[in-house]
Design an enzyme around this catalytic site. Structure first.
Site, short mmCIF file in Angstrom:
data_model
loop_
_atom_site.label_atom_id
_atom_site.label_comp_id
_atom_site.label_asym_id
_atom_site.label_seq_id
_atom_site.Cartn_x
_atom_site.Cartn_y
_atom_site.Cartn_z
CG HIS A 99 -0.29 0.05 2.57
ND1 HIS A 99 0.39 -1.26 2.84
CD2 HIS A 99 -0.39 0.71 3.62
CE1 HIS A 99 0.82 -0.74 4.23
NE2 HIS A 99 0.35 0.39 4.51
CG HIS B 108 0.05 4.21 4.89
ND1 HIS B 108 -0.69 3.71 5.59
CD2 HIS B 108 -0.87 5.36 4.51
CE1 HIS B 108 -1.82 4.13 6.08
NE2 HIS B 108 -2.15 5.05 5.10
CG ASP C 256 4.90 2.75 7.57
OD1 ASP C 256 3.87 2.94 6.61
OD2 ASP C 256 4.60 2.04 8.70
CG HIS C 257 4.06 -0.34 4.32
ND1 HIS C 257 4.08 -1.78 4.86
CD2 HIS C 257 3.49 0.32 5.50
CE1 HIS C 257 3.73 -1.97 5.86
NE2 HIS C 257 3.41 -0.68 6.40
CG HIS D 193 -3.94 0.00 6.69
ND1 HIS D 193 -4.07 0.64 8.02
CD2 HIS D 193 -2.95 0.44 6.07
CE1 HIS D 193 -2.99 1.01 8.46
NE2 HIS D 193 -2.18 1.28 7.13
CG ASP E 114 0.48 -1.76 7.62
OD1 ASP E 114 1.30 -2.49 7.71
OD2 ASP E 114 0.77 -0.40 7.95
CG HIS F 230 4.02 -2.56 11.01
ND1 HIS F 230 4.81 -1.64 11.17
CD2 HIS F 230 3.13 -2.53 9.75
CE1 HIS F 230 4.41 -0.52 10.26
NE2 HIS F 230 3.59 -1.10 9.58
#
Length: 247
Positions: A54, A56, A58-59, A109, A130, A169
């Site tokens: 996705h 975001h 942090d991805h 998400h 996520d 995560h």
């Protein structure tokens, strides 16, 4: 990646026969690139794609930096940085000679969330970003309880029970701390014991396990329904998420 803060996972998946490989969610290139460089330079792997679950940061936030080192197509959700291909729901592609990958759209998400089912012979693994965590699920940032119920309890629950789960995560300790307040079953007690004695839980549990110990995949369970005071599955999902957010 970012151990101790985000506890993110990036995954390198290699087809042993052809050496073709993909890197999933390499969001922190300073941690990922040295590992890749060593294996690419030694001829152990041939990197063919970057895959994102996705958009975001942090991805997918490492994509621009990764492209400076490896000019690769990026397979990912439509909103991912520098994405070159967004597979349709149910679309398949291959890695090397023997790994078949199926894209599963799981909006909630984020609206562009995609889980990827990898199959190699009898081995099956799903990379869930996520959407699904071990013993938990992601926050409903861009979606609804209805969408998460569909993602977990229709789309992912339909996968073979022996499919190993690789989430985005390492959140298992926190998830089980919440889950055990909701239901006190043997499977969740087992998960609690494992989480307390193991730092990493990715790939150690299957879709079949999640159906037993993940409260978000047990919205039909009378014990869970009683704990949240709701009976309709979507209402149970919404109540669980609100309780988890507040915990």
């Amino acid at each position: 990646m970012w151990e101790g803060s985000g506890n993110n996972y990036a995954y390198l998946v290699v087809d042993e026969k052809s050496k073709d490989a993909v890197i999933i969610d390499p969001a922190n290139p300073s941690e990922v690139l040295p590992v890749l460089k060593k294996q690419v330079d030694s001829g152990d792997i041939k990197l063919t794609n970057i895959i994102n679950t996705h958009h975001h940061h942090d991805h997918a936030g490492g994509n621009s930096e990764m492209l400076k080192h490896y000019k690769l197509p990026i397979i990912g959700g439509r909103d991912c940085s520098k994405v070159t291909k967004t597979p349709k729901h149910g679309e398949t592609f291959t890695i090397g000679d023997s790994i078949k990958v199926k894209a599963l759209h799981t909006p909630c998400h984020t609206q562009d969330s995609i889980c990827y089912l990898f199959e190699d012979g009898n081995d099956k693994a799903v990379f869930t970003g996520d959407t699904l965590f071990i013993g938990g699920c992601g926050r409903f940032f861009e979606g609804t309880a209805e969408e998460m119920h569909k993602a977990l309890n229709e789309t992912l629950a339909a996968l073979p029970d022996d499919t190993k789960v690789y989430p985005g995560h390492e959140y298992t300790k926190g998830n089980v701390k919440f889950g055990i307040k909701i239901m006190q079953t043997e499977p969740i007690k087992k998960l609690e014991a494992f989480a307390n004695s193991n730092k990493e839980t990715q790939g150690k549990f299957t879709i079949g396990d999640e159906k037993l110990h993940n409260v978000f995949m047990r919205v039909d369970d009378p014990e869970v329904q009683k704990a949240v005071g709701k009976s309709k599955p979507v209402d149970v999902m919404a109540a669980l998420r609100e309780m988890k957010n507040a915990s």
